[in-house]
Design a protein around this motif. Structure first.
Motif, PDB file in Angstrom:
ATOM      1  N   UNK A 111      62.664  84.233 -25.092  1.00  8.28           N
ATOM      2  CA  UNK A 111      61.391  84.634 -24.498  1.00  8.28           C
ATOM      3  C   UNK A 111      61.214  84.011 -23.118  1.00  8.28           C
ATOM      4  N   UNK A 112      61.641  82.737 -22.976  1.00 12.88           N
ATOM      5  CA  UNK A 112      61.519  82.061 -21.684  1.00 12.88           C
ATOM      6  C   UNK A 112      62.411  82.677 -20.626  1.00 12.88           C
ATOM      7  N   UNK A 113      63.638  83.011 -21.007  1.00  6.61           N
ATOM      8  CA  UNK A 113      64.588  83.574 -20.039  1.00  6.61           C
ATOM      9  C   UNK A 113      64.199  84.998 -19.645  1.00  6.61           C
ATOM     10  N   UNK A 114      63.580  85.735 -20.568  1.00 10.78           N
ATOM     11  CA  UNK A 114      63.108  87.087 -20.242  1.00 10.78           C
ATOM     12  C   UNK A 114      62.044  87.035 -19.145  1.00 10.78           C
ATOM     13  N   UNK A 115      61.231  85.990 -19.155  1.00 11.58           N
ATOM     14  CA  UNK A 115      60.180  85.840 -18.135  1.00 11.58           C
ATOM     15  C   UNK A 115      60.746  85.307 -16.825  1.00 11.58           C
TER      16      UNK A 115
END
Length: 268
Positions: free
Chosen positions: A173-177
């Protein structure tokens, strides 16, 4: 390990805001001691205070100090989680030491609660105690999951504690953002590797390498990532790719860097 009533059974990360005696070799006559604290700007620090001797009855006696504290202030930044011994109340009393020195007030962290937890989690991660880091970081995540640096530090702690499922859940989720976050990319690849999802790990490591620049520090990072990618291809039973990426790792390693020394242990 015991010496004159002191038990060397704690790590530096166990000693925040405590007086400690540093490791004492059997042939040493004096003990070196100081106060461990966290500098909000620099992390774990030892304020060297002096030396003492111990007698057979377990009493503490101040010894001549080559750096008198009224004339010198020696602070040592700590990046290794070495072994120390906590000074007992008897030792503090006999050496005339307060429970906490007055100057500790100058190092009070004046940031907000969440920022404090993220910073302290980062310091504990940095010294190698992710067990303590996780308490700060998970608490911060409940309060403000979008706090700067928080996701990376928490994913790093999960990976260090061999919790790759948690690391993957959070890093995805963090890398998608923030798909240009090279540090988070690396932790995500590491989690894939430990989940034995080797194809995904290979893809992720290549994505991380693509994010690296050409500065010396970035080339060192790129070299380490290529080593990990080589290991991933080895796990995939793909010797040609494994060998090719290992050659790139060697070629990219900046001379004098730790990764270069790994490839050239003799200093070639």
């Amino acid at each position: 390990m015991e010496s004159r009533g002191l038990t060397y059974d704690v790590h530096v990360s166990d000693c925040e805001d405590r007086w400690v005696a540093l490791y004492h070799k059997p042939e040493d006559h004096d003990y070196t001691y100081g106060f461990v604290y966290i500098d909000p700007e620099a992390g774990f620090t030892l304020h060297f205070f002096g030396r003492f001797t111990g007698d057979m009855d377990g009493n503490y006696h101040a010894a001549p100090n080559p750096l008198p504290p009224d004339k010198y202030s020696l602070k040592i930044r700590l990046d290794q989680n070495g072994i120390a011994a906590l000074l007992p109340p008897r030792g503090l009393a006999q050496l005339g030491l307060p429970e906490k020195p007055d100057w500790l007030n100058f190092y009070e962290d004046k940031t907000d609660s969440v920022t404090h937890k993220v910073n302290w989690g980062s310091f504990y991660n940095g010294i190698g105690d992710s067990h303590r880091a996780i308490d700060y970081l998970e608490s911060a995540y409940k309060e403000r999951p979008d706090a700067p640096k928080l996701v990376f530090e928490l994913v790093y702690a999960y990976n260090a504690l061999e919790r790759p499922e948690d690391a993957m859940r959070l890093s995805k989720s963090g890398f998608a953002k923030n798909p240009k976050d090279e540090l988070l990319c690396r932790e995500m690849a590491f989690a894939y590797l430990h989940l034995k999802s080797y194809k995904e790990a290979a893809t992720q490591y290549q994505a991380c390498i693509a994010l690296c620049g050409n500065s010396e520090s970035q080339m060192a990072e790129k070299s380490e990532l290529a080593m990990n990618l080589s290991s991933t291809y080895k796990a995939l039973a793909d010797p040609p790719n494994s060998e090719a990426w290992m050659e790139k790792a060697k070629r990219w390693a900046p001379k004098g860097s730790p990764v270069y020394k790994h490839f050239h242990p003799g200093g070639e």
